[in-house]
Design an enzyme around this catalytic site. Structure first.
Site, mmCIF file in Angstrom:
data_model
loop_
_atom_site.group_PDB
_atom_site.id
_atom_site.type_symbol
_atom_site.label_atom_id
_atom_site.label_comp_id
_atom_site.label_asym_id
_atom_site.label_seq_id
_atom_site.Cartn_x
_atom_site.Cartn_y
_atom_site.Cartn_z
ATOM 1 N N ASP A 85 -31.821 14.655 -18.916
ATOM 2 C CA ASP A 85 -31.149 14.452 -20.198
ATOM 3 C C ASP A 85 -31.081 12.941 -20.427
ATOM 4 O O ASP A 85 -31.262 12.147 -19.507
ATOM 5 C CB ASP A 85 -29.764 15.109 -20.193
ATOM 6 N N ALA A 187 -25.138 20.444 -28.798
ATOM 7 C CA ALA A 187 -23.768 20.334 -29.319
ATOM 8 C C ALA A 187 -23.059 21.675 -29.470
ATOM 9 O O ALA A 187 -22.299 21.893 -30.407
ATOM 10 C CB ALA A 187 -23.778 19.580 -30.652
ATOM 11 N N CYS A 270 -16.483 38.816 -4.971
ATOM 12 C CA CYS A 270 -17.850 39.344 -4.921
ATOM 13 C C CYS A 270 -18.335 39.480 -3.491
ATOM 14 O O CYS A 270 -17.557 39.394 -2.548
ATOM 15 C CB CYS A 270 -18.791 38.496 -5.782
ATOM 16 N N CYS A 275 -17.667 34.728 -0.322
ATOM 17 C CA CYS A 275 -16.616 35.737 -0.519
ATOM 18 C C CYS A 275 -16.483 36.677 0.673
ATOM 19 O O CYS A 275 -15.411 37.241 0.898
ATOM 20 C CB CYS A 275 -16.885 36.533 -1.790
HETATM 21 N N1 GUN Z 1 -25.681 18.350 -23.196
HETATM 22 C C1 GUN Z 1 -24.825 19.207 -23.800
HETATM 23 N N2 GUN Z 1 -24.979 19.154 -25.150
HETATM 24 C C2 GUN Z 1 -25.958 18.263 -25.394
HETATM 25 C C3 GUN Z 1 -26.581 17.789 -26.604
HETATM 26 O O1 GUN Z 1 -26.257 18.182 -27.721
HETATM 27 N N3 GUN Z 1 -27.584 16.868 -26.442
HETATM 28 C C4 GUN Z 1 -27.988 16.414 -25.217
HETATM 29 N N4 GUN Z 1 -28.984 15.527 -25.147
HETATM 30 N N5 GUN Z 1 -27.396 16.832 -24.081
HETATM 31 C C5 GUN Z 1 -26.410 17.749 -24.173
HETATM 32 ZN ZN ZN Z 2 -18.662 35.131 -4.088
#
Ligand code: GUN
Ligand code: ZN
Length: 662
Positions: A85, A187, A270, A275
């Protein structure tokens, strides 16, 4: 192209995503790896692909140098596919970050990321339209720039647009036309954190409907297993989980049924090694870090188990049932499952009509399933009769069990003469398929479904509404009192006055084998197809063992087989020829280019890249005709994808050819 579909159900799919560091089966969960801080080896718990944050690496001088020197895979000690990311999320939280779009793209490329992300703007839910639009433009502009800055790595481009479906759709449409390999939907974390699953549904559908089917979609920040089946049913393929560690640090245990707090547990929830190896007291008495590590392991075990269960459900065709069960775990998720009703027609085009597993009615939400909608639409394809005789539900297949003994019927006729049966349509009323003409009661899913014998209010209303509509298209109706009793319907509301008719002949005596195959053909291929397929002298061969229709010939030429498993007609050479002659172009056709023509004629499978046109009504799993541009019949076979997907993909099989050689 880096993605291929294997199995489909609802709008979901299992697939294979190819990356420079190997292939990944989707739907897949990518655990979030915290660069520099990670202590858990996530591959031990089922992770085949991970996601980490390029911005956090970039900002830390030590990590940055190590990543530039050895690559991101060695930095985080993971040799499979790595997605990174960009720091957008940090941007959304802190309002500012110290890197440009160009810098972060080039950095991701340099550290050897498999899939990089541009610096999108995660616009929060429910902001003004002006802001959402302005920020979406920036997101699109940065995505466009990323295409210039990247060299080899695969690229994400994130769909934004806040909670405005029209903006999400526009953003998806524009990004979909550019050369990206994957599409995150961004988002949505604030929506999930506040349980606004219905809004999430609208946001995801508005995006998915406008993204190319040939690219995986990633629901960004969705790490709770309770949501996976729902999101997969809408067409999401990838998930990332920081939840496994964040929840663990907060002494919370993830389950597909919801979340447990360790402080409340008297039993572990679980059967994972954590667990079964520790009691709640053992864990409570541990040092916080040790405990968090174990809880994180549990969280990973259950998250990957849920993903496996989803992939199995997709292969079986039972994803909808799994999703309905998960929907029962939170009232707001149930709301969202119910609101799928708004998308039934859209889902129907992606949902394969023929599946391995039976349809289980598990509550009123099942009435909104694509299978029910499809049946009501396809009923209109059947030959039209003047009179309708409705039997009550029985065991399936209905035609073997309907019984006129001890039954009272009501009619709108003074004296309905049932000795004349030419004009009589016999059917069974039942939940959830409303009305099933006996001629087609072996066809999937009309025999392959189960519902409780007690009828719920919603089903009753649903049946009443649709029965009324159907009844109004007949001149005369004769209806069993047991229908009214069993379904607790009011005769008056159906608009049929009480009367008791004469003797009704047994259904089996009325429906001939020819009528049966005629109806099935119409139901499958459209009105008139039965007459066209089975014109002239046809010879119907039945199984000696089961008495079921197996083959239909014209002399020695096979028109079709009737598949025992699901009652579906599978064309033979003569059948394909006749159907091709009857159905006008482009109905039921897949058109291939000149290059593919010789292969098609030889009966080789059709790859998506050779398809230049098709009937947009084709669904996956249907029997289709393969033709060239002059509409000459080349072959016939079973579609693996739907029409939209034929258009979107340029790799992988699209039609499994049964025979060529025309
Ligand atoms: N991680 C969670 N939401 C978002 C997003 O809207 N954009 C990016 N780049 N990473 C995220
Ligand atoms: Zn478990």
């Amino acid at each position: 192209m880096n993605f291929e579909i294997k199995h489909k159900d609802a709008r979901g799919r299992t697939g294979i995503l190819k990356t420079p560091h190997g292939k990944v089966q989707t739907p897949a969960l990518m655990p979030v790896i915290h660069p520099g801080k990670q202590t858990l080896d996530v591959s031990k718990y089922g992770a085949n692909m991970v996601i980490t944050n390029a911005y956090l690496i970039y900002k830390n001088q030590d990590l940055k140098h190590e990543a530039l020197e050895k690559g991101v895979h060695e930095l985080i000690n993971f040799n499979g596919p790595v997605m990174t990311d960009s720091g957008s999320f940090q941007l959304s939280i802190y309002g500012d970050i110290e890197v440009s779009n160009q810098e972060i793209i080039e950095f991701q490329e340099k550290i050897g990321t498999d899939i990089g992300t541009s610096l999108d703007i995660p616009t929060p839910p429910f902001v003004t339209l002006q802001r959402a639009e302005r920020e979406m433009e920036v997101t699109i502009q940065r995505a466009r720039e990323a295409l210039e800055f990247r060299d080899k790595m695969m690229l994400n481009s994130v769909v934004q647009g806040s909670t405005y479906p029209q903006l999400r759709s526009k953003c998806a449409e524009l990004l979909g036309r550019m050369d990206f390999q994957l599409h995150p939907i961004g988002a949505v974390v604030p929506l999930m954190e506040s349980y606004q699953y219905s809004t999430l549904l609208d946001v995801v559908m508005a995006s998915v409907e406008h993204l190319p089917d040939s690219r995986p979609r990633h629901l960004m920040g969705a790490g709770h297993p309770m949501l996976f089946s729902f999101a997969v049913a809408l067409g999401c393929d990838l998930f990332d989980s920081a939840a496994y560690i964040l929840y663990a640090q907060d002494d919370r245990l993830l389950m597909p049924e919801g979340t447990y707090k360790l402080e409340n547990l008297v039993e572990m929830p679980c059967s994972c090694p954590v667990c079964t190896g520790y009691s709640p007291d053992d864990l409570r008495q541990m040092k916080k870090d040790d405990r968090a590590k174990l809880l994180a392991q549990h969280n990973l075990y259950v998250s990957f188990a849920e993903m496996r269960q989803i992939r199995q459900a997709l292969a079986d065709g039972s994803l909808w049932e799994l999703m309905e069960r998960r929907g029962r775990n939170h009232p707001y998720l149930l709301d969202a499952v119910r609101k799928l009703k708004n998308y039934t027609p859209e889902l129907e085009t992606y949902d394969p009509p023929y599946k391995k597993s039976a349809f289980f009615y598990s509550g009123p939400e099942s009435l909104n399933r694509p299978e029910v909608y499809r049946h009501l639409m396809r009923l209109e394809r059947l030959p039209k009769k003047g009179r309708l005789l409705i039997f009550p539900p029985t065991e399936k297949p209905y035609h073997k069990h309907v019984n006129t003994d001890e039954d009272v019927f009501f009619s709108n006729m003074e004296n309905p003469d049932l000795s004349k049966t030419d004009d009589l349509q016999i059917a069974v009323a039942d939940v959830p398929f409303v009305l099933v003409p006996l001629e087609i009661d072996d066809v999937y899913p009309l025999a392959q479904n189960e519902s409780p014998q007690t009828t719920d209010q919603d089903a009753r209303k649903f049946l009443e509404k649709h029965l009324k509509t159907i009844i109004n298209t007949y001149n005369d109706v004769i209806i069993s009192k047991k229908v009214l009793d069993a379904l607790d319907l009011q005769l008056e509301t159906l608009g049929v006055p009480y009367k008791i008719p004469n003797q009704i002949p047994p259904a089996a005596q009325i429906i001939s084998d020819h009528q049966k195959v005629d109806y099935i053909a119409d139901y499958q291929f459209g009105s008139g197809s039965g007459k066209a397929l089975f014109q002239g002298d046809t010879n119907i061969i039945k199984s000696k063992k089961t008495g079921k229709i197996r083959h239909i010939y014209s002399n020695h030429d096979l028109i079709a087989n009737l598949r025992a498993r699901d009652g579906v007609l599978v064309l033979g050479m003569e059948g394909a020829r006749r159907l091709h002659q009857y159905l006008p172009y482009p109905v039921n056709r897949v058109v291939v280019n000149e290059d593919a023509e010789p292969f098609a004629r030889e009966g080789k499978s059709i790859f998506a890249k050779f398809i230049i046109d098709c009937d947009m009504n084709i669904r996956a799993s249907e029997e289709v005709l393969v033709v060239n541009q002059q509409d000459e019949l080349l072959a016939f076979g079973k579609s693996i994808l739907n029409a939209e997907e034929f258009r979107s993909f340029n790799t992988g099989q699209a039609v499994k050819t049964r025979k060529g050689g025309f």
